[in-house]
Design a protein around this motif. Structure first.
Motif, PDB file in Angstrom:
ATOM      1  N   GLY A 121      17.051 -28.500 -12.363  1.00 55.18           N
ATOM      2  CA  GLY A 121      17.236 -28.943 -10.985  1.00 55.18           C
ATOM      3  C   GLY A 121      18.053 -30.228 -10.903  1.00 55.18           C
ATOM      4  O   GLY A 121      18.887 -30.417 -10.019  1.00 55.18           O
ATOM      5  N   LYS A 122      17.811 -31.117 -11.838  1.00 57.05           N
ATOM      6  CA  LYS A 122      18.413 -32.451 -11.755  1.00 57.05           C
ATOM      7  C   LYS A 122      19.945 -32.474 -11.740  1.00 57.05           C
ATOM      8  O   LYS A 122      20.532 -33.291 -11.019  1.00 57.05           O
ATOM      9  CB  LYS A 122      17.892 -33.329 -12.895  1.00 57.05           C
ATOM     10  N   PHE A 137      11.199 -37.945  -4.643  1.00 56.71           N
ATOM     11  CA  PHE A 137      11.495 -37.762  -6.062  1.00 56.71           C
ATOM     12  C   PHE A 137      12.322 -38.965  -6.543  1.00 56.71           C
ATOM     13  O   PHE A 137      13.389 -39.244  -5.978  1.00 56.71           O
ATOM     14  CB  PHE A 137      12.265 -36.446  -6.220  1.00 56.71           C
ATOM     15  N   ASN A 169      14.180 -32.767   1.178  1.00 50.40           N
ATOM     16  CA  ASN A 169      13.376 -32.108   0.146  1.00 50.40           C
ATOM     17  C   ASN A 169      12.165 -31.445   0.806  1.00 50.40           C
ATOM     18  O   ASN A 169      11.298 -32.118   1.320  1.00 50.40           O
ATOM     19  CB  ASN A 169      12.941 -33.142  -0.904  1.00 50.40           C
ATOM     20  N   ASN A 206       8.021 -33.249  -2.851  1.00 50.81           N
ATOM     21  CA  ASN A 206       7.380 -34.012  -3.918  1.00 50.81           C
ATOM     22  C   ASN A 206       7.517 -35.473  -3.534  1.00 50.81           C
ATOM     23  O   ASN A 206       8.646 -35.923  -3.319  1.00 50.81           O
ATOM     24  CB  ASN A 206       8.118 -33.730  -5.247  1.00 50.81           C
ATOM     25  N   ASP A 248      17.144 -30.261  -1.334  1.00 45.93           N
ATOM     26  CA  ASP A 248      16.418 -29.950  -2.573  1.00 45.93           C
ATOM     27  C   ASP A 248      15.268 -29.001  -2.231  1.00 45.93           C
ATOM     28  O   ASP A 248      14.275 -29.397  -1.638  1.00 45.93           O
ATOM     29  CB  ASP A 248      15.900 -31.258  -3.192  1.00 45.93           C
ATOM     30  N   ILE A 296      13.636 -26.958  -4.520  1.00 46.94           N
ATOM     31  CA  ILE A 296      13.138 -26.460  -5.802  1.00 46.94           C
ATOM     32  C   ILE A 296      11.713 -25.893  -5.705  1.00 46.94           C
ATOM     33  O   ILE A 296      11.302 -25.089  -6.538  1.00 46.94           O
ATOM     34  CB  ILE A 296      13.254 -27.548  -6.896  1.00 46.94           C
ATOM     35  N   TYR A 297      10.969 -26.299  -4.665  1.00 42.96           N
ATOM     36  CA  TYR A 297       9.612 -25.750  -4.482  1.00 42.96           C
ATOM     37  C   TYR A 297       9.570 -24.663  -3.395  1.00 42.96           C
ATOM     38  O   TYR A 297       8.498 -24.356  -2.870  1.00 42.96           O
ATOM     39  CB  TYR A 297       8.633 -26.882  -4.115  1.00 42.96           C
ATOM     40  N   SER A 341      12.557 -23.856 -12.802  1.00 45.21           N
ATOM     41  CA  SER A 341      11.529 -24.665 -13.462  1.00 45.21           C
ATOM     42  C   SER A 341      10.147 -24.457 -12.863  1.00 45.21           C
ATOM     43  O   SER A 341       9.177 -24.216 -13.577  1.00 45.21           O
ATOM     44  CB  SER A 341      11.868 -26.151 -13.359  1.00 45.21           C
ATOM     45  N   LYS A 342      10.062 -24.575 -11.544  1.00 41.15           N
ATOM     46  CA  LYS A 342       8.746 -24.566 -10.891  1.00 41.15           C
ATOM     47  C   LYS A 342       8.340 -23.132 -10.537  1.00 41.15           C
ATOM     48  O   LYS A 342       7.229 -22.716 -10.838  1.00 41.15           O
ATOM     49  CB  LYS A 342       8.782 -25.434  -9.626  1.00 41.15           C
ATOM     50  N   ARG A 393      15.457 -25.072 -18.938  1.00 43.16           N
ATOM     51  CA  ARG A 393      16.553 -25.790 -18.286  1.00 43.16           C
ATOM     52  C   ARG A 393      17.496 -24.833 -17.559  1.00 43.16           C
ATOM     53  O   ARG A 393      18.583 -24.509 -18.057  1.00 43.16           O
ATOM     54  CB  ARG A 393      17.334 -26.690 -19.279  1.00 43.16           C
TER      55      ARG A 393
END
Ligand SMILES: Cc1ncc(COP(=O)(O)O)c(C=O)c1O
Length: 398
Positions: free
Chosen positions: A109-110, A134, A180, A184, A212, A214-215, A244-245, A253
């Motif tokens: 994600g980063k 984050f 986001n 987070n 973002d 990612i979740y 990732s999540k 990765r």
């Protein structure tokens, strides 16, 4: 051969290194490991990763890929089949047509955060980002010489942003706004109206949004809303998501950015310069993750919900703690103001004296003071043990 050097050479580090922050979760994990090496029993609620193994079909696919030669470079932006699979997934979940040339596959994600900043942030440019949030958002803005402008997320608003406050923070120097959701560390979720309010606050200014998400699949109720779904907004959004999540694949990765094709070409060039490409067998496994059996995702999500419910109910019975019910991700963010303790002191105490590793709210920025972050990505049994310990500690110290 001795070159006549008598003292150690002084490192003349670039000034920008002074601006670089870190992710406290990794530091707390290291401290907890030291205590464990001394024989202490620690419950780990600090690190943000699913405790589940990667789904077996995904592991099998990765192993097969290694055995059949997926061990070479791939195109920098990712293998076409994965880019296509991601485009289909994004089109379906964000209800907006997305094509493979709008997808850049990256290692986690980063990188999408870093590449977005690299592409847009120049010295003095302002980037508005959620705080608490984050920690990498703020760290990398400062690293690149940008001005980090925190947008407070307040408990009174269920940790959702206030569009009026956002509008007040936008200036002529604002280049980028980071969103986001699910969030987070608070677990807050943007509603459709929130997304529309952000779009209205930005208006027709030349400001890009890094969203973002990612979740996005770890949502306990309702629907996921992305600003990229709004009419005309896909071109102004860089959407971050990854494996990732959702698929418990933190160590593989694998992540991606979705953006207009002319920007994707710049991202691809950044990938060529920095990573060459994302690991090839990882990418093959990513196709299986997206197109194969999704039951493990549903199972993980319902487990996190069960643990969240248990955590919130019990922490709310402890003197001085009060916790809202997070709607997504796998974090709980209780308010500890009534205890009289600061976040950092209490997090340190809980680690040293109660054997519970968690993070101070301030690890997510200054507006995190008065809160702690607990990850519920641990077994119910361990969460119960942690709560017993916190309760025992609070009885003596609050
Ligand atoms: C909000 C948010 N974005 C991005 C990331 C980075 O994900 P990855 O570990 O895949 O780089 C994380 C990880 O904790 C996160 O919480």
């Amino acid at each position: 051969m001795n070159q006549g050097l008598t003292t150690q050479t002084e490192m003349r580090l670039a000034k920008r290194m002074a601006g670089l922050g870190t992710e406290t979760a990794f530091e707390v994990l290291a401290r907890a490991r030291v205590l464990e090496a001394q024989g202490r029993d620690i419950v780990h609620l600090e690190i943000g990763e699913p405790d589940f193994d990667s789904p077996p079909n995904v592991v099998e696919s990765g192993v097969q890929a290694l055995r059949t030669g997926a061990t070479h470079y791939t195109p920098s932006a990712g293998i076409p089949q994965l880019r296509e699979a991601i485009a289909q997934e994004v089109s379906r979940t964000r209800r907006v047509k997305c094509s493979a040339d709008e997808v850049v596959v990256v290692p986690g994600g980063k990188p999408t955060i870093f590449f977005t900043y690299m592409a847009f942030v120049e010295e003095g440019d302002e980037v508005i980002y959620p705080n608490p949030g984050f920690p990498i958002y703020e760290s990398l803005i400062q690293f690149l010489g940008g001005k980090a402008v925190p947008l407070p997320l307040r408990e009174e608003k269920n940790f959702r942003l206030d569009p009026n406050e956002l509008a007040d923070l936008i200036t002529d120097r604002t280049k980028l706004i980071v969103l986001n959701s699910p969030h987070n560390p608070t677990g807050s979720v943007m509603e459709e109206q929130d997304v529309r309010d952000v779009a209205a606050a930005i208006g027709d200014r030349d400001i890009m949004v890094l969203s973002d998400e990612i979740y996005s699949r770890l949502l306990f109720e309702g629907t996921h809303h992305s600003i990229m779904s709004l009419d005309g907004w896909k071109d102004r959004t860089i959407m971050l998501d990854g494996f990732s999540k959702t698929y418990a694949m933190t160590g593989w990765r694998l992540g991606y950015g979705v953006m207009r094709p002319d920007l994707a070409r710049h991202f691809s060039k950044l990938m060529t310069n920095v990573n060459s490409c994302t690991a090839s067998f990882t990418q093959v496994a990513g196709i299986e993750a997206l197109q194969g059996d999704q039951r493990s995702v549903q199972h993980m999500c319902s487990e996190f919900k069960r643990r969240r419910d248990y955590f919130v109910e019990r922490i709310n019975q402890i003197e001085g703690f009060s916790c809202r019910v997070p709607k997504g991700a796998f974090y709980c963010f209780p308010n500890i103001r009534a205890t009289g303790w600061t976040s950092k002191d209490m997090a340190d105490e809980l680690l040293e004296h109660a054997g519970v590793a968690c993070l101070a709210g301030t690890a997510f920025g200054k507006y995190g003071e008065g809160y702690l972050r607990f990850s519920v990505a641990n077994s119910l049994e361990n969460i119960e043990k942690a709560l017993d310990r916190i309760e025992g500690w609070a009885k003596k110290n609050v």
